[in-house]
Design a protein around this motif. Sequence first.
Motif, mmCIF file in Angstrom:
data_model
loop_
_atom_site.group_PDB
_atom_site.id
_atom_site.type_symbol
_atom_site.label_atom_id
_atom_site.label_comp_id
_atom_site.label_asym_id
_atom_site.label_seq_id
_atom_site.Cartn_x
_atom_site.Cartn_y
_atom_site.Cartn_z
ATOM 1 N N TYR A 128 0.834 -1.207 0.000
ATOM 2 C CA TYR A 128 0.000 0.000 0.000
ATOM 3 C C TYR A 128 0.864 1.250 0.000
ATOM 4 C CZ TYR A 128 -3.561 -3.415 1.064
ATOM 5 O OH TYR A 128 -4.388 -4.501 1.008
ATOM 6 N N TYR A 129 2.028 1.161 0.629
ATOM 7 C CA TYR A 129 2.998 2.253 0.511
ATOM 8 C C TYR A 129 3.397 2.421 -0.954
ATOM 9 C CZ TYR A 129 7.790 3.912 -0.064
ATOM 10 O OH TYR A 129 8.914 4.534 -0.542
ATOM 11 N N MET A 130 3.696 1.315 -1.625
ATOM 12 C CA MET A 130 4.129 1.391 -3.019
ATOM 13 C C MET A 130 3.009 1.893 -3.928
ATOM 14 S SD MET A 130 6.611 -1.902 -3.666
ATOM 15 C CE MET A 130 5.343 -3.133 -3.344
ATOM 16 N N PRO A 141 -6.026 5.293 5.098
ATOM 17 C CA PRO A 141 -6.009 5.278 3.642
ATOM 18 C C PRO A 141 -5.954 6.667 3.027
ATOM 19 C CG PRO A 141 -7.680 3.781 4.484
ATOM 20 C CD PRO A 141 -7.214 4.619 5.643
ATOM 21 N N ALA A 142 -5.353 6.736 1.837
ATOM 22 C CA ALA A 142 -5.471 7.909 0.983
ATOM 23 C C ALA A 142 -6.843 7.858 0.311
ATOM 24 C CB ALA A 142 -4.361 7.907 -0.057
ATOM 25 N N GLY A 143 -7.266 9.008 -0.216
ATOM 26 C CA GLY A 143 -8.508 9.003 -0.976
ATOM 27 C C GLY A 143 -9.751 9.212 -0.165
ATOM 28 N N VAL A 144 -9.626 9.432 1.140
ATOM 29 C CA VAL A 144 -10.778 9.794 1.965
ATOM 30 C C VAL A 144 -10.580 11.235 2.432
ATOM 31 C CG1 VAL A 144 -11.200 7.427 2.698
ATOM 32 C CG2 VAL A 144 -9.740 8.880 4.088
ATOM 33 N N PRO A 145 -11.653 11.936 2.756
ATOM 34 C CA PRO A 145 -11.523 13.341 3.151
ATOM 35 C C PRO A 145 -10.595 13.525 4.351
ATOM 36 C CG PRO A 145 -13.817 12.807 2.698
ATOM 37 C CD PRO A 145 -13.066 11.500 2.689
ATOM 38 N N LYS A 146 -9.908 14.662 4.380
ATOM 39 C CA LYS A 146 -9.004 14.957 5.482
ATOM 40 C C LYS A 146 -9.726 14.914 6.825
ATOM 41 C CE LYS A 146 -5.735 17.989 3.043
ATOM 42 N NZ LYS A 146 -5.149 19.352 3.019
#
Length: 448
Positions: free
Chosen positions: A124-126, A330-335
Amino acid sequence: MNSPLRRRQFLGLSAAAAVTAALAACGGPSTSGGSAPQAAADVDFTGVKPAASFDFWSNHPGQSEDAEKKLIAAFQAKHPDIKVNLVTGGKDYEEIAQKFQAAQAAKSDLPALVVLSDVWWFRYYMNKSIIPLDGLLKQLDFQLDDFQKTLVDDYGYDSKQWAMPYARSTPLFYYNKDRFAAAGLPDRAPKTWAEFAEWAPKLKAVSKAQYSFMYPALAGYAGWTLQNNLWGEGGGWSKEWDFTTDSDANVKALQFVQDSVYKDNWAGVSSKDSAVDFAAGIASATLASTGSLLTVLKNAKFNVGVGFMPGGSVSTSPVCPTGGAGLGIPAGVPKEQQLAAATFLKFVTEPENTALFSAATGYMPTRKSADMSAVLAKTPQIKIAMDQLTVTHKQDNARVFLPGADQEMAKTAAAILTQKADVKSSLTDLKGKLEGIYTKDVKPKLGK
């Protein structure tokens, strides 16, 4: 009537079949998909307020669902403006990984906090599917100096922190204290595998058990626990990104393991769960996760002893790997959801809460200052696991950073331990496979 050889062959075939079935079900996330909707770079949370709710995906490691619900209730009592929606993301680490991968691909229904096992988080880092936590850790004032350093370091790469420890474990050496006493052996784990090899015939002589020792089930465990044997002889799956799989030290270590099964006839291989086999009295000793301790103590009809992992002829410490899972955002969710998730992450890793989780599951407390006195009064064996934590070794890159490498290690171990395959050639073949995974799936993404 079954002879010992036929019995061993039967168990070996059962174990090999179990490995094949388990690995077939564990394809895991891909590393060749598109990038995540948000790059995994430092995120600025200045002026951001936590969301009113967020989803927390868990596979409830160590049957921890009830403990997780207690932690959530306590958190919401302290933070009534943040609702935590606990979602069962799968029955195990593989299922939750696959579901998370699917959500990333669909760019929808993503959690803001997710359980990531030791062998899944790096992909997931990659893929830039998770965010670095450094800014959040500083903003929310995580007391990093109080965390167990080895456990935190497991989620560090490229000078950033990508997850925080949650359901963490180490393997332990479990032994039947009653049988050890009957055999005239010391009431302790062996200091080295050579010492246990001297003890094994005595255990067989006084016991009706088929085996003096039971190796853990290979699927999901071989790559993890065999690091102990490799490190003890000065070897390892890799040194950073240099794959040392077929080194002389590794061949020596795994030849000893194979000989214990076939030549010396004192060890077997569990087809499913060595902790269950041990508790049932099938073997006089085994290796199993600290997360199995409470279950073993509950089910065993004998006095259970636990000790540090045995060393080898080159090194007696540290030869114990860490393991288990952490929590990532996760990335891709609101801050706003990410900040809410980080607020909960800080709460569940506070000393009193990691102690609560440890008491309920047997996993390691992640904080040095966690008050474990009540837990140890009830289960003093946990102290051994806590003491061993200070001499653990970060796992080899080859096991935790290469997608699918753990499966390849399990297949190789199955060939060596259940099919009596040649150790040297098996390890040479494994090295080629690991190098192929690195060249194709990892090296192109490093540093991007």
